[in-house]
Scaffold this active site. Structure first.
Site, PDB file in Angstrom:
ATOM      1  N   SER A  88      -9.737  -0.345   7.330  1.00 41.96           N
ATOM      2  CA  SER A  88      -9.249  -0.057   5.931  1.00 41.96           C
ATOM      3  C   SER A  88      -8.637  -1.238   5.325  1.00 41.96           C
ATOM      4  O   SER A  88      -8.131  -1.296   4.244  1.00 41.96           O
ATOM      5  CB  SER A  88      -8.167   1.116   6.231  1.00 41.96           C
ATOM      6  OG  SER A  88      -8.755   2.331   6.198  1.00 41.96           O
ATOM      7  N   LYS A 107       0.914  -1.140  -0.093  1.00 43.76           N
ATOM      8  CA  LYS A 107      -0.092   0.078   0.121  1.00 43.76           C
ATOM      9  C   LYS A 107       0.988   1.310  -0.181  1.00 43.76           C
ATOM     10  O   LYS A 107       2.086   1.382   0.768  1.00 43.76           O
ATOM     11  CB  LYS A 107      -0.820  -0.044   1.262  1.00 43.76           C
ATOM     12  CG  LYS A 107      -1.871   1.110   1.285  1.00 43.76           C
ATOM     13  CD  LYS A 107      -2.899   0.701   2.608  1.00 43.76           C
ATOM     14  CE  LYS A 107      -3.670   1.946   2.700  1.00 43.76           C
ATOM     15  NZ  LYS A 107      -4.748   1.637   3.988  1.00 43.76           N
ATOM     16  N   SER A 115      -9.454   1.768   3.370  1.00 47.08           N
ATOM     17  CA  SER A 115      -8.804   2.666   2.219  1.00 47.08           C
ATOM     18  C   SER A 115      -7.678   1.839   1.680  1.00 47.08           C
ATOM     19  O   SER A 115      -6.995   2.282   0.530  1.00 47.08           O
ATOM     20  CB  SER A 115      -7.851   3.657   3.076  1.00 47.08           C
ATOM     21  OG  SER A 115      -6.993   3.213   3.933  1.00 47.08           O
TER      22      SER A 115
END
Lengths: 550, 480, 144
Positions: A175, A76, A151
């Site tokens: 997330s 990420k 996210s």
């Protein structure tokens, strides 16, 4: 290669049946083919092949390597890699190149995993749909009209579409779990402090945790083991004696029996078993890391009678019914009860109970998260790195313009709110109030987890919304965090696992929340559900979507 | 016209003498290139986290104990949020809610007697970087070497009432902290910084007036001037019927005045909240006892001990204990057998004089006790005379020479041989008939000149007492 | 519920903007104000809870010193390590209870590093990402 688990892939690589380079060729091709999903914001082709060479050398020399060596992994884009652009999908950090790597990156490298790229996310991890990133929204591979969830949307999508088998995400208020649920991906938010935050670009310090995302529980557990550990650079990092998360699989395979035919089990470590030696009744529980759940999932092991997987040995699981009221999709509620059956068949004792504090967790979470975020993001001022506006008159104008130009709307909103909530006059009424509420929520969960070994909850009140839909109604979007934020507030471990799909073909994910350091129990429970629940149907559904049907 | 009294409190920041910064392993060593002593943590890079330097806590506790404070058994850090370029994260990690020490005091001597100045609290925090003005382009340049250097902030109660007390208080802090080795407390260099909070009120009134905070006071002189100036400024405002505005003022020592620092953009709301990246401190009894046990002998104890043990006057003891370095030299020299009063005289006399002349700092003294003891010995046994002794001492001060060796190599040994001296004196007498005549005519003072000439001829090494005696004898017998 | 308390005026928005160093176009201000007010109304629900006696360290309810020393924790044997991996001890510490206080607090306290230099030559890295630099320094507009 598509049907191999990450653990299996690593084994094949170590047995030299396949070279890492071949794996990378496949991976980068897949990434090319799936560009429209916008899962990646940075490809690390050269670095990956270079790293592959190094690891391949070790393999050729028969050196001892980790259980996931040679496997590609996506990271990420809020995790720093030295020399590689790391942006948090924000214009503010569009050209930022960290001069150090996060501790988890060092651990992955030492374990021989190959980093292939950085994934798309909500800007600064603030979002629940994966749509607020500066480089565009993440697209759900299961159905491209829908969001991935956020996210860690890019990481989830990259796995769900088969571009990679492993990814790192981060979870502050769900997330990892929300995109996991919307994309049929397993994800773990570990106990707070298990994984070092050094190098994770901070959103809310008290809640942030990096966690593994994978196609199945065993892979996720193995990845968690690799990234976990005490880190002297992170004062909130725990110093436990053991970070054994795959060990549970020994018990899983332990004295219990599986009624099956011709088990074709490949041993994963040195205490190798003769491949076909396993008989119908007993598995030699002698320290084998056998990926049974995956074998079952991919139909290599045929399980006639799930009741024989009597491995949950009286594990006590609680379902907080007061959390399952109105606002929760019926199909998701059904899925909870289906899961209850599976768990009971496997020997667990599942009870319903009233937990309390349901409607207070999201408000408490947002107050604390926005407050911490408003402070954590103060460093983005255009002075030492990041965007500096071109057209300022003096110092404060430089700050204001750089920040206003560099941050997106959602980020600005949370910063404003956080600053407001911490300002004098409001600090006691909001921030302190939220801290106290958090204490009460902690007590609630602690009590519940004294009675139950883990708690079963939905991940989201509904399945994935359509792209563009949520941003019109931010409050509703925040409410989708209602099942997730408690684990962050309390620092508890949680795992999302696929649990079927809606009638529209959208994935349904559920989660187990465990005690602090209770990863073993939730991995047990999730592996069981995965074994039973991930049947052929959902795979077919995925494939159907891929072919463009609905 | 009403009489006003001044009420002063001090916030003193002290840079601790640790090897590394408070939250990262960067060196604190002076003299590095700009931005050399930095790392991602103290630069506030994204993703970095602070880790607390244990030595900082030890020093803070040690200082707290020496200043008679209560040591908090449970202490935490908080974030102070404000934007400024020398502050990489735009928040400073400090302590507001639960500082490490509270409720202390010191006794200072100012004016007539002793006064107790109470200390409200001491807390730990990190220093900011340095901003340098670039005239060429009219911009500011930032050096982050100092960002993250550990500080303790000592906040006093508003117990002081004039500049004298303030300076006595600062000197006391400097001595105490210097003795502990926790900092060198140099105002000029910035390792000690004092912010003065000052208000005035009519004599007899109980309520405090509005106070202002004054910064940029980098010498005792500046502090005195600033206090006088601010006191007058506030009184004038009040007498004119105006209000004193609570504000931070910057003192310009060149101009001799202060001006308000704040602009609209410098919002004062720091939005303090507990630092989530750092774990709380739980200070055990055992640790406090260990630190207490390691505390070196402090000035007050030394003074009493010197008086009792070495029989030197209180004044001498106070002078010596004013600097830790002096006590080290004193104690070791006395240990080697030298007479304490004589050692004391050398310290209070020549040492302090030369330090002042050279504008040097006691810490830099290079005098080894062995050599000082030797010097005292060779003066005692008349190997050299007292004026030569001063020259030799200067060499000991500058280059730490061995006095005996130096004397020998430079033929400075006192000439005490009567025969040799007589020969020289006779020559002098013959070369200076006028002075001889003057002396014989009754101007006894002329002998001084002749002594001088003799000393000159012997390059100062003649034993002056003997020269005097011989001259007198020879003159009296002269002409006979 | 007294909703007036949650109204944000334009002045308040500007003030919070000064604190956060953010500025808004006139046309945007309404939407940010609305967003903030919405959140404040939403989080008001916490006022339903009676939290007067809940202990937290944030400045309001400060735990007394005697509370702390009387408590024990089951994690007392956990070792603290410094940056170089050496075990650091802070003496015989009484650690706090598990339900203690704020944010993600782990079970032990007193996380330290030793006072040894472990970084060097940081200049290049420090200046690497700076938008405007001059020689060995980072440049900003003139400060007071």
């Amino acid at each position: 290669m598509k049907n191999l688990t990450a653990l299996e892939l690593s084994r094949k690589i170590k047995e030299k049946e396949i070279s890492i380079k071949e794996v990378l060729d496949y991976t980068f091709k897949s990434m090319e083919d799936n560009k429209d999903l916008n899962s990646f914001v940075l490809e690390m082709r050269d670095e990956a092949y270079r790293q592959a060479e190094d690891v391949q050398k070790k393999i050729d020399a028969n050196e001892e390597l980790s259980s996931l060596a040679g496997v590609p992994i996506a990271i990420k884009d809020n995790i720093c890699i030295e020399g590689m652009r790391t942006t948090c999908c924000s214009k503010m950090l569009e050209n930022f190149i960290p001069t150090y790597s996060a501790t988890v990156i060092e651990r992955l490298r030492a374990a021989g995993l190959i980093i292939v790229g950085k994934t798309n996310m909500d800007e600064f991890a603030m979002g629940s749909t994966g749509e607020t990133g500066y480089f565009g929204p993440c697209v759900n591979p299961i159905n491209k009209g829908y969001v991935t969830g956020g996210s860690s949307g890019g990481s989830a999508a990259a796995i769900a579409s088969g571009q990679v088998k492993l990814a790192l995400g981060s979870d502050t208020g769900g997330s990892i779990r929300l995109p996991g649920a919307y994309c049929n991906v397993v994800g773990i938010k570990p106990t707070y402090g298990t994984v070092s935050r050094n190098g994770l670009i901070a959103y809310a310090s008290s809640f942030d945790q990096i966690g593994p995302m994978a196609e199945n529980v065993a892979d996720a557990a193995a990845l968690l083991e690799i990234i976990s550990g005490h880190d002297a650079f992170d004062s909130t990092s725990l110093n436990k004696e053991s970070y054994d998360f795959s060990g549970f699989l020994n018990d899983f395979a332990g004295e219990n029996t599986i009624n099956g035919n011709a088990l074709n089990i490949n041993a994963l470590n040195e205490n190798a078993l003769n491949e076909n030696a396993l008989n119908e009744n007993a598995l030699n529980g002698n320290a084998l890391n056998i990926n049974i759940s995956n074998k079952i999932a991919t139909n290599e092991i045929k399980v006639d009678n799930i009741s024989n997987i009597n491995n949950l040995k009286g594990l006590k699981i609680g379902i907080p019914v007061d959390y399952l009221g109105d606002g929760l999709d019926d199909e998701i509620r059904e899925s909870i009860y289906k899961t209850k059956e599976i768990l009971e068949k496997a020997g667990a004792i599942v009870s319903e109970f009233e937990m309390g504090m349901f409607k207070y967790s999201v408000p408490a979470y947002y107050i604390i998260a926005c407050a911490e975020a408003s402070s954590n993001l103060e460093r983005y001022d255009g002075v030492k790195y990041g965007l500096r506006a071109k057209d300022y008159s003096e110092l404060h104008s430089m700050y204001k313009k750089s920040r206003s130009q560099g941050f997106g709307a959602e980020v600005k909103k949370r910063i404003m709110l956080g600053s407001f909530l911490l300002s004098s006059g409001y600090y006691d009424a909001y921030y302190i109030k939220a801290l106290k509420t958090r204490e009460l929520i902690k007590q609630c969960f602690e009590n519940a987890l004294n009675t139950y070994d883990c708690i079963l909850l939905p991940v989201s009140p509904s399945t994935a919304p359509r792209l563009g839909e949520s941003l019109k109604n931010p409050l509703k979007m925040y409410l989708s965090d209602v099942y997730n934020v408690s684990a962050n507030l309390c620092g508890l471990p949680a795992i999302v696992f696929p649990a079927g799909e809606s009638r529209e073909g959208l994935p349904i994910g559920l989660q187990f929340i465990g005690r602090r350091f209770g990863e073993q129990e939730i991995l047990y429970a999730a592996a069981t559900c995965e074994a039973a629940g991930r049947g052929p149907e959902s795979k077919a559904a995925c494939e159907a979507h891929e072919r463009g049907v609905v | 016209m009403a009489e006003y009294e001044t009420v002063i409190g001090l916030e003193v920041h002290v840079e601790l003498a640790t090897k590394t910064k408070i939250f990262c392993g960067c060196s604190t060593k002076f003299g590095a290139r700009p931005n050399e002593n930095t790392c991602p943590v103290c630069m506030g890079m994204p993703g970095t986290l602070p880790v607390l330097n244990k030595k900082v806590v030890e020093y803070a506790i040690a200082v707290g104990l020496a200043l008679n404070c209560d040591i908090s058994r449970y202490s935490k850090f908080d974030r102070k949020n404000y934007f400024y370029p020398d502050n990489p994260q735009n928040y400073q990690i400090s302590q507001l809610y639960m500082p490490i020490c509270t409720n202390g005091f010191v006794n200072v001597t100012a004016g007539e007697g002793s006064k107790k100045i109470r200390i409200h609290e001491i807390h730990m925090e990190e220093d900011a970087g340095k901003l340098i003005h670039d005239d060429e382009e009219d911009v500011s340049l930032i050096d982050y070497n100092r960002a993250g250097v550990p500080l303790i902030e000592i906040v006093s109660e508003p117990d002081m009432s004039n500049a004298e007390e303030v300076i006595a208080y600062l000197k006391k802090l400097k001595t105490v902290i210097g003795y502990l080795g926790a900092s060198d407390c140099k105002l000029q260099e910035g390792s000690m910084r004092a912010d003065v909070n000052l208000s005035v009120r009519p004599v007899g009134k109980k309520e405090l007036g509005t106070r202002t905070e004054m910064k940029n006071l980098s010498s005792f002189r500046a502090i005195s001037r600033a206090i006088e100036n601010e006191k007058k400024r506030q009184i004038k405002l009040i007498e004119n019927g105006e209000r004193v505005i609570q504000q931070t003022r910057h003192w310009d020592d060149k101009k001799g005045e202060s001006y308000s620092m704040r602009s609209k953009e410098d919002a004062m709301d720091y939005r303090y909240f507990p630092e989530p990246d750092l774990m709380p401190l739980i200070i055990s009894e055992k640790w406090i006892d260990e630190i207490k046990a390691n505390e070196p002998e402090m000035a007050e104890q030394k003074i009493e001990r010197y008086i009792l043990q070495f029989n030197i006057p209180r004044y001498d003891a106070e002078q010596i204990t004013s600097e830790k370095k002096f006590t080290e030299i004193f104690e070791e020299t006395v240990d080697l057998g030298a007479n304490p009063k004589k050692v004391s005289n050398w310290i209070m006399g020549e040492t302090m004089r030369i330090l002042k002349e050279e504008k040097d700092e006691p810490e830099n003294l290079n005098i080894s006790p062995k050599h000082l003891a030797k010097l005292i010995e060779i003066v005692d046994n008349n190997t050299i005379n007292s004026s030569v002794a001063k020259d030799v001492f200067l060499q000991v001060y500058k280059n730490d020479v061995d006095p005996e060796v130096f004397v020998r190599e430079n033929s400075l040994a006192q000439v005490s041989d009567a025969g040799e001296l007589e020969g020289i004196i006779l020559r002098i007498l013959s070369e200076n008939p006028k002075s001889v005549g003057d002396y014989m005519a009754g101007k006894k003072k002329a002998i001084g000149f002749l002594v001088g000439q003799t000393m000159k001829a012997t390059k100062g090494t003649a034993d002056p007492a003997m020269v005097n005696k011989l001259l007198t004898k020879l003159l009296n017998g002269y002409g006979n | 519920m007294d909703n007036n308390y949650n109204r944000i005026s334009k002045e308040m928005l500007d003030y919070v903007g000064i604190l956060s160093k953010l500025e808004f176009e006139e046309s945007e201000k309404e939407s940010y104000i609305k967003g903030m007010e919405e959140m404040l109304d939403y989080v008001d629900i916490l006022n339903e809870l009676d939290t007067d006696t809940v202990p937290v360290d944030g400045g309001v309810y400060v735990r007394s010193q005697t509370d702390i020393t009387a408590e024990k924790s089951e994690y007392q044997n956990v070792q603290n390590k410094d940056l170089l991996g050496n075990v650091v001890s802070a003496g015989d510490v009484n650690t706090g209870s598990q339900t203690d206080i704020t944010a993600g607090k782990s079970e032990y306290q007193n996380v330290f590093r030793e006072d040894t230099v472990s970084n060097e030559n940081g200049q290049e890295a420090a200046l690497y990402n700076a938008p405007v630099k001059k020689g060995e320094y980072i440049v900003v507009p003139k400060t007071i």
